[in-house]
Scaffold this active site. Structure first.
Site, PDB file in Angstrom:
ATOM      1  N   TYR A 197      -1.939  -1.367   0.907  1.00  0.00           N
ATOM      2  CA  TYR A 197      -1.030  -0.613   0.055  1.00  0.00           C
ATOM      3  C   TYR A 197      -0.426   0.521   0.889  1.00  0.00           C
ATOM      4  CZ  TYR A 197       1.033  -0.306  -4.494  1.00  0.00           C
ATOM      5  OH  TYR A 197       1.942  -0.375  -5.531  1.00  0.00           O
TER       6      TYR A 197
ATOM      7  N   HIS B 129       1.505   3.296   2.965  1.00  0.00           N
ATOM      8  CA  HIS B 129       2.477   4.338   2.624  1.00  0.00           C
ATOM      9  C   HIS B 129       2.824   5.087   3.901  1.00  0.00           C
ATOM     10  CE1 HIS B 129      -1.019   6.917   2.919  1.00  0.00           C
ATOM     11  NE2 HIS B 129      -1.625   6.217   1.984  1.00  0.00           N
TER      12      HIS B 129
ATOM     13  N   HIS C 162       0.078   5.894   6.413  1.00  0.00           N
ATOM     14  CA  HIS C 162      -0.348   4.802   7.303  1.00  0.00           C
ATOM     15  C   HIS C 162       0.700   4.560   8.384  1.00  0.00           C
ATOM     16  CE1 HIS C 162      -2.491   3.480   3.488  1.00  0.00           C
ATOM     17  NE2 HIS C 162      -3.479   3.586   4.360  1.00  0.00           N
TER      18      HIS C 162
END
Ligand code: PAF
Length: 284
Positions: free
Chosen positions: A32, A34, A37
């Site tokens: 997931y 974002h 990251h």
């Protein structure tokens, strides 16, 4: 960018690049992805020729009443983003691939794990250090990049690397924030509209603690209560902990010394969502 699903294949690829004298950086994630990251991937690129992003929602670091089942997942989007931000490989193993014999070997780090997150999430760090060990053995990196948002985790992983003699360097990258100060986290998607508006108060509360230090406050309990008082202005927060500690040792003296670098850490519930954040400040 190549997608890799087995440990055997990941190790073959890592060996190949090591034989070519290439430097490998690993960016461990639970997906997931974002901006936070993505900044880790960018930093990885600065250190290494080959960047491996790992995407694995690790069941062993979640407690029985935590959000493993509902943890946000979007594999296709993660693959696209990792590629866009310059990863060479994305390692996406299954749970069976990472835990083929279930869970008979655990890696336990004693230092840094007995406070803060360690108290409120028993067993969490054992799950983290076990999976991080496995991910390092699969990707054989020279560097691994972790975010400062998980401050305690970064210290624990550094300790793991030091004590198990892993031949790699841990790089800790700054927390990436939304324009209103909220630390980026995959869990932010859980927040409803009202909660999302209040969430930046977590960082603002940490800032009031840091400001008090810069204005001369050195009494640990007083700094903690300044942060707590600010958080408690919002009935929506349920505080797990607010703590300030020596940034290197996590020791909690009654008074901090001039020149000492301290970290103020917090974990709060906002509705059913648990969020963590921290700030570092040096005592003038
Ligand atoms: O920080 C995380 O996302 C996880 O704890 C990690 C390091 C990827 C291990 O599962």
């Amino acid at each position: 960018m190549e997608i890799v699903e087995t440990v055997r294949k990941m190790q073959e690829i890592a060996n190949l690049h090591r034989n070519e004298k290439k430097k490998i950086a690993c960016v461990p994630t639970m997906g997931y992805l974002h901006e936070g990251h993505l900044s880790l991937i960018k930093i990885a690129r600065e250190y290494a020729n080959i960047v491996i992003v790992t995407l694995f929602v690790n069941p062993t670091q979640f407690g029985p009443n935590e959000d493993y089942a509902k943890y946000p997942r979007n594999k296709e989007r993660d693959i696209q983003l990792a590629q866009k931000f310059g990863a060479n490989y994305i390692f996406i193993p299954s749970v069976e691939e990472m835990y083929p014999d279930n869970y008979t070997t655990k890696v336990i780090v004693k230092k840094f794990t007995d406070k803060f997150e360690g108290i409120f999430r028993p067993g969490h760090f054992d799950g983290v250090t076990t999976i991080v060990t496995k991910l390092f053995n699969a990707t054989k990196p020279h560097f691994a990049i972790f975010g400062q948002k998980d401050y305690q985790q970064a210290l624990v992983v550094k300790q793991l690397v030091k004590e198990l003699l892993f031949d790699l360097e841990i790089i800790v990258a700054p927390t990436i924030r939304e324009p209103d100060g909220l630390a980026m986290s995959s869990r932010n998607v859980y927040l409803n509209e009202v909660e999302r508006k209040i969430a930046p108060e977590i960082y603002k509360s940490l800032l009031t603690g840091a400001e008090s230090v810069l204005n001369g406050e050195r009494h640990r309990e007083v700094i903690n209560s300044i942060v707590k008082r600010r958080l408690n202005q919002f009935k929506e927060f349920k505080i797990d902990y607010v703590a300030c500690a020596d940034a290197k040792t996590l020791d909690e003296p009654e008074f901090f010394e001039p020149g000492q670098t301290i970290v103020i850490l917090t974990a709060v519930y906002l509705g059913t969502t648990r969020l963590i954040d921290n700030i570092i400040v040096t005592v003038p």
